[in-house]
Motif scaffolding. Sequence first.
Motif, mmCIF file in Angstrom:
data_model
loop_
_atom_site.group_PDB
_atom_site.id
_atom_site.type_symbol
_atom_site.label_atom_id
_atom_site.label_comp_id
_atom_site.label_asym_id
_atom_site.label_seq_id
_atom_site.Cartn_x
_atom_site.Cartn_y
_atom_site.Cartn_z
ATOM 1 N N LYS A 179 18.897 -25.840 -24.246
ATOM 2 C CA LYS A 179 19.897 -26.978 -24.566
ATOM 3 C C LYS A 179 20.644 -27.548 -23.575
ATOM 4 N N LYS A 180 21.174 -26.450 -22.886
ATOM 5 C CA LYS A 180 21.919 -26.964 -21.842
ATOM 6 C C LYS A 180 21.717 -27.072 -20.145
ATOM 7 N N TRP A 181 20.714 -26.147 -20.072
ATOM 8 C CA TRP A 181 20.393 -26.045 -18.610
ATOM 9 C C TRP A 181 20.003 -27.474 -18.099
ATOM 10 N N ARG A 182 20.508 -27.771 -16.738
ATOM 11 C CA ARG A 182 19.937 -29.144 -16.099
ATOM 12 C C ARG A 182 19.348 -28.776 -14.611
ATOM 13 N N PHE A 183 18.539 -29.253 -14.182
ATOM 14 C CA PHE A 183 18.139 -29.191 -12.766
ATOM 15 C C PHE A 183 17.773 -30.467 -12.176
ATOM 16 N N GLU A 184 17.637 -30.336 -10.945
ATOM 17 C CA GLU A 184 17.067 -31.419 -9.940
ATOM 18 C C GLU A 184 15.644 -31.146 -9.820
ATOM 19 N N PRO A 185 14.615 -31.737 -10.342
ATOM 20 C CA PRO A 185 13.507 -31.555 -10.481
ATOM 21 C C PRO A 185 12.592 -31.423 -9.092
ATOM 22 N N ALA A 186 11.679 -30.754 -8.837
ATOM 23 C CA ALA A 186 10.875 -30.721 -7.538
ATOM 24 C C ALA A 186 10.280 -32.007 -7.335
ATOM 25 N N THR A 187 10.269 -32.320 -5.963
ATOM 26 C CA THR A 187 9.608 -33.601 -5.595
ATOM 27 C C THR A 187 8.611 -33.411 -4.572
ATOM 28 N N LYS A 188 7.864 -34.559 -4.604
ATOM 29 C CA LYS A 188 6.799 -34.432 -3.544
ATOM 30 C C LYS A 188 6.506 -35.959 -2.857
ATOM 31 N N ASP A 189 7.011 -36.051 -1.700
ATOM 32 C CA ASP A 189 7.246 -37.242 -0.895
ATOM 33 C C ASP A 189 8.199 -38.191 -1.844
ATOM 34 N N GLY A 190 9.327 -37.567 -2.447
ATOM 35 C CA GLY A 190 10.330 -38.392 -3.395
ATOM 36 C C GLY A 190 9.830 -38.453 -4.632
ATOM 37 N N TRP A 212 7.789 -24.326 -11.677
ATOM 38 C CA TRP A 212 8.391 -23.103 -12.143
ATOM 39 C C TRP A 212 9.534 -22.608 -11.186
ATOM 40 N N MET A 213 10.376 -21.920 -11.672
ATOM 41 C CA MET A 213 11.511 -21.689 -10.974
ATOM 42 C C MET A 213 12.204 -20.044 -11.522
ATOM 43 N N THR A 214 12.501 -19.176 -11.007
ATOM 44 C CA THR A 214 13.106 -17.874 -11.472
ATOM 45 C C THR A 214 14.630 -17.808 -11.422
ATOM 46 N N LEU A 215 15.222 -17.433 -12.524
ATOM 47 C CA LEU A 215 16.515 -17.414 -12.344
ATOM 48 C C LEU A 215 16.956 -15.972 -13.107
ATOM 49 N N LYS A 216 18.161 -15.487 -12.666
ATOM 50 C CA LYS A 216 18.693 -14.298 -13.286
ATOM 51 C C LYS A 216 20.388 -14.767 -13.742
ATOM 52 N N VAL A 217 20.506 -14.105 -15.044
ATOM 53 C CA VAL A 217 21.482 -14.355 -15.833
ATOM 54 C C VAL A 217 22.411 -13.183 -16.035
ATOM 55 N N ARG A 218 23.612 -12.904 -15.491
ATOM 56 C CA ARG A 218 24.439 -11.756 -15.875
ATOM 57 C C ARG A 218 25.436 -11.943 -16.648
ATOM 58 N N PHE A 219 25.383 -10.805 -17.500
ATOM 59 C CA PHE A 219 26.332 -10.696 -18.712
ATOM 60 C C PHE A 219 27.593 -9.616 -18.437
ATOM 61 N N GLU A 220 28.565 -9.820 -18.143
ATOM 62 C CA GLU A 220 29.859 -9.212 -17.760
ATOM 63 C C GLU A 220 30.799 -9.204 -18.518
ATOM 64 N N THR A 224 16.383 -11.451 -16.378
ATOM 65 C CA THR A 224 15.468 -12.301 -15.388
ATOM 66 C C THR A 224 14.469 -13.164 -16.132
ATOM 67 N N VAL A 225 14.513 -14.430 -15.982
ATOM 68 C CA VAL A 225 13.588 -15.370 -16.718
ATOM 69 C C VAL A 225 12.886 -16.181 -15.698
ATOM 70 N N ARG A 226 11.948 -16.862 -16.248
ATOM 71 C CA ARG A 226 11.008 -17.819 -15.467
ATOM 72 C C ARG A 226 11.056 -19.204 -16.104
ATOM 73 N N VAL A 227 11.585 -20.319 -15.723
ATOM 74 C CA VAL A 227 11.731 -21.321 -16.345
ATOM 75 C C VAL A 227 10.750 -22.517 -15.526
ATOM 76 N N LEU A 228 10.294 -23.529 -16.555
ATOM 77 C CA LEU A 228 9.386 -24.537 -16.023
ATOM 78 C C LEU A 228 10.412 -25.716 -16.253
ATOM 79 N N VAL A 229 10.662 -26.346 -14.989
ATOM 80 C CA VAL A 229 11.660 -27.425 -15.034
ATOM 81 C C VAL A 229 10.767 -28.605 -14.857
ATOM 82 N N GLY A 230 11.033 -29.588 -16.060
ATOM 83 C CA GLY A 230 10.243 -30.910 -16.070
ATOM 84 C C GLY A 230 10.644 -31.921 -14.973
#
Length: 223
Positions: A195-206, A212-220, A161-167
């Motif tokens: 290196k690889k994660w890509r997001f749609e950034p948060a917007t305020k009136d566009g 910040w957002m929290t994500l979970k990565v499962r290793f199976e 479980t990690v916390r990511v700052l999305v630019g």
Amino acid sequence: MSFTSTYAQKPPNYKGIGMAVGVHVVIIAGIMAMPGIELPGKLPTIMETYDVIVKPEPIEVIPEPKKVEVETPTKAQDAVKVTSIVNPPIFNDVEVNTFTDADNGLDFGGLGDRIDVPVTPVETIPDPVIAGAKLNTRFSKQFQPPYPSGLLRMGEEGMVTVRVLVGRDGRAKQIELIDSPHDGFWTATKRHALKKWRFEPATKDGAPFESWMTLKVRFEING
């Protein structure tokens, strides 16, 4: 031949009488003290009386206390003292002027002529529209980090479980660890996210902004 005593007109000598009585008492006492002599029966009692003038003591007279006269008020006096209020004045509440809307102005009730005061309407500012950051579906296949080889050979599985700052450009600018069962899983996730994660950034009136957002990565290990 007649005889008149010279003592007939004289008053009795009380002092001499007292001395005679005292001498007789002394003689009788001496005879009683002598042995062998019997006294005759009861001796006659010689007693003479005389009036003694007693001066009466003065009697103190205590004056009676003066009576205090209490004036009893008459009905006429009571009528003067008691003041009755007939039909007391009634204080009416002060009328409060109310402000009533009148077209584009204000109507001040109770003040006579109508006064028009222009009222500028307050502009209502709508709340900003905020959209949170989320994964870019076009890069969803790049989300899973590579499995650490050492943990794969050992058959270790786990969830990070990690916390990511999305630019504002949608990239992961910073990543923080919340929980990981093994340091190998956390190291692999951190390296891959930057290196690889890509997001749609948060917007305020566009307009995009960092968030910040929290994500979970499962290793199976798939069989």
